[in-house]
Design a protein around this motif. Structure first.
Motif, mmCIF file in Angstrom:
data_model
loop_
_atom_site.group_PDB
_atom_site.id
_atom_site.type_symbol
_atom_site.label_atom_id
_atom_site.label_comp_id
_atom_site.label_asym_id
_atom_site.label_seq_id
_atom_site.Cartn_x
_atom_site.Cartn_y
_atom_site.Cartn_z
ATOM 1 N N ARG A 5 0.812 -1.207 0.000
ATOM 2 C CA ARG A 5 0.000 0.000 0.000
ATOM 3 C C ARG A 5 0.850 1.263 0.000
ATOM 4 O O ARG A 5 0.356 2.342 0.278
ATOM 5 C CB ARG A 5 -0.933 -0.019 1.208
ATOM 6 N N LYS B 283 2.677 4.525 -1.041
ATOM 7 C CA LYS B 283 2.173 5.542 -1.959
ATOM 8 C C LYS B 283 3.271 6.032 -2.880
ATOM 9 O O LYS B 283 3.176 7.072 -3.487
ATOM 10 C CB LYS B 283 1.603 6.712 -1.162
ATOM 11 N N HIS C 254 7.906 11.360 0.390
ATOM 12 C CA HIS C 254 7.950 10.262 -0.581
ATOM 13 C C HIS C 254 9.212 10.289 -1.410
ATOM 14 O O HIS C 254 9.227 9.866 -2.558
ATOM 15 C CB HIS C 254 6.709 10.256 -1.491
#
Ligand code: NAG
Ligand code: NAG
Length: 609
Positions: A112, A114, A306
């Motif tokens: 999951r 991102k 990220h």
């Protein structure tokens, strides 16, 4: 007519020498590397370079890797992921990026997370850069152009990257480090370098003086700028161990080249959850290593941006976790709870014994096993001062210590010990071990093992023992003595022998005298009179050979009731300034067997060394 004695001698030595060479080339455990499987057809999409660069380096190319749907998505070059650039080595192919890229794509799709990684690879025309220094300069300058171009593809990304992760195989790893010596290179463009089988210390084959001076220039630069330009650059270097006969392990260390606060050097044989020696090419596709590298790369990503975290210390903690001291958890954890709360509804079972063993085909519910810490030893017995806790419970926080207050029958909270664990082979068994002195537990009265719910078989062993009985010192006789004087005898019966009684889980054999690669032995560990008490009992025994002066520990595993054979040899000699600690063979045994340990010299291995 009898042949003159010296001919016989010459023929015999020749035979031994060729046996040695054969051993060097062939005698490693058979290749332990697993293949990485592909699910979709790989695509290496060629990236257009601007004319200036294309004219300057007509022989080089840059590619982006893709598969299936993802390949269509990245071919537009409007990217939003995390850029990784693979640099192949001597005569290497840009296609070698495949294993790592493919595994990372799969992981990004299935989890999951991102974020995703975008893998680039340079085609350096499979040049023999390991032999000719003149090529490195061109390759380095081309890679510099590629990095600038790659970062321009992220202009439209919400959180664009500012740096590119470099993965270099063999000489590719040196090219990565050489970038920083370019006068126009901005050091912020690269903060993380992972090298596979890269000779950082010196060229593997030193026939070109230009190559030697290149090495000097790069390594001097890295030494001088460790605390300035290179302050935030972290480097991981893995050597391939015995199987890599092109680049010896000793050449891959970063010692004296990269500060120890910014570099991790190890051998793939010692990397937790890999434990395989990789030959020079297999270093790029060996699945166990690819998985470790991939996990480390996911863990250095900052969840907010990220992108790769800018905190170099944090990256180092992640790399140390995955490449050096994995305590058993798949992911590196930044904040491991120091204290655990114990649930009063979970059963609390006290296990009063020096040796506590538990195994079950599955755990239908969680249980606490509380093992009282032995504080007093019976009179006239040796003092019990150590404990070993071994298990393959998969819960991250699985063991702790607590102090039971008077009039209480169970603890309500405890001090977490889980981070002290060390993973053990075989791979995928989730086995881990903690060894410590009882005095390190302070006032604690109980060791609590949290045997969590599990559908898989679970094993626990806790043993308290006197260290002095389990640390044995054995002086290995010199090989010259064995080999030349009593060689025929040693093969038959002059082997070192040791009896190990049952009911003990841990032994450590300190081998004084094993201080250089000129000595090689084989340990034969034969189980005797095994009495399996329970069908679901803990299987197999684990050996590790620890070499205190270098990161080249080796691991071995043998099944219950089978004789284990384990090579006892080192790859690099003991440095003169090394501490006075000897190489030691640690054995994690099965308590219901007694053992017979035999050490034999291995003349063929000696020649191989
Ligand atoms: C624990 O080890 C045994 C083999 O000794 C293995 O069968 C089992 O799957 C392992 N359990 C876990 C949770 O990995
Ligand atoms: C160890 O051996 C002794 C004597 O042979 C035996 O009585 C004992 O049960 C054995 N222990 C285990 C754990 O098998």
């Amino acid at each position: 007519m009898a042949l003159p004695i010296r001919y016989i001698f010459a023929i015999a030595s020749l035979g031994l020498l060729s046996a040695g060479i054969y051993d060097y080339l062939k005698n490693f455990e058979e290749n332990g590397c697993e293949m990485t499987w592909m699910f979709e057809y790989p695509k290496y999409i060629k990236i257009h370079m601007d004319d200036r660069v294309a004219r300057r380096f007509p022989q080089y190319r840059l590619h982006i890797y893709g598969e299936g749907e993802y390949a269509r998505k990245v071919s537009s070059l409007k990217l939003t992921g995390i850029p990784v650039l693979f640099i192949p080595g001597n005569a290497g192919s840009y296609r070698q990026v495949r294993s790592l890229a493919s595994v990372a794509l799969r992981k990004a799709e299935s989890s999951r997370t991102k974020f995703e990684f975008n893998y680039f690879s340079v085609n350096l025309n499979e040049e023999l850069v390991g032999l000719f220094g003149g090529l490195i300069q061109d390759q380095t300058e081309f890679v510099h152009e590629c990095i600038k171009l790659i970062l321009s593809f992220y202009a439209g990304a919400p959180k664009p990257p500012t740096s590119v992760i470099l993965v270099g195989h063999s000489m590719g790893g040196l090219v990565a480090r050489a970038l920083f010596t370019l006068p126009t290179f901005d050091p912020r463009l690269v903060t993380t370098i992972i090298t596979q089988a890269t000779p950082h210390q010196a060229p593997a084959i030193a026939i070109d003086s230009l190559l030697n001076s290149f090495y000097d220039e790069i390594n001097t630069y890295w030494r001088l700028h460790a605390n300035s330009t290179l302050r935030d650059v972290t480097v991981v270097s893995t050597g391939g161990g015995y199987r890599d006969i092109l680049v010896r392990n000793g050449l891959t260390t970063l010692k004296g080249v990269v500060s120890q606060h910014r570099g991790v050097s190890t051998s793939t044989m010692s990397v937790p959850k890999a434990w395989v020696s990789t030959d020079h090419l297999c270093a790029v596709w060996c699945r166990q290593m690819v998985l470790v590298t991939k996990r480390a790369m996911f863990d250095i990503i900052d969840p907010n941006t990220h992108q790769v975290t800018t905190d170099a210390d944090r990256r180092m903690r992640v790399f140390r976790h995955h490449f050096l001291t994995n305590s058993g958890s798949q992911k590196h954890r930044e904040n491991i709870p120091g204290e655990l709360t114990l649930d009063p509804k979970i059963p609390w079972e006290v296990k009063q014994n020096k040796l506590f063993r538990f195994s079950a085909e599955k755990m239908s519910s969680t249980k606490y096993f509380a093992v009282p810490v032995i504080r007093e030893t019976e009179e006239s017995a040796v003092e019990i001062d150590s404990v070993i806790i071994m298990s393959n419970i998969t819960r991250q926080d699985w063991v702790c210590a607590c102090t039971l207050k008077e009039k209480q029958d169970r603890c309500t909270s405890c001090i977490n010990l889980s981070a002290k664990a060390q993973s053990l082979p075989p791979n995928y068994s989730n086995k881990k071990v903690i060894r410590m002195y009882l005095k390190e537990l302070g006032e604690a009265t109980h060791i609590v093992v949290i045997a969590a719910h599990s559908n898989q078989k679970v094993e626990v062993v806790v043993e308290q023992y006197p260290m002095i009985e389990r640390h044995l010192i054995f002086n290995l006789p010199g090989i010259y003595y064995y080999f030349i004087i009593s060689y025929p005898v040693s093969v038959l019966d002059m082997a070192a022998m040791l009896q190990i009684r049952n009911d003990s889980v841990y032994y450590s054999l300190h081998l004084t005298g094993l201080d250089g690669p000129m000595r090689a032995y084989t340990a034969h560990i034969t189980p005797r009179r095994c009495r399996k008490l329970h069908a679901a009992e803990y299987e197999g025994i684990v050996y590790t050979l620890n070499v205190p002066w270098s990161n080249e520990s080796t691991y071995g595993f043998s099944k219950f009731r089978e004789t284990g054979q384990f090579p006892v040899k080192v790859q690099s000699g003991k440095p003169r300034d090394a501490e006075d600690e000897a190489v030691h063979l640690e054995m994690f045994l099965h308590p219901s067997c007694s053992y017979h340990l035999k050490l034999t010299t291995s003349p063929v291995h000696v020649m191989g060394q």
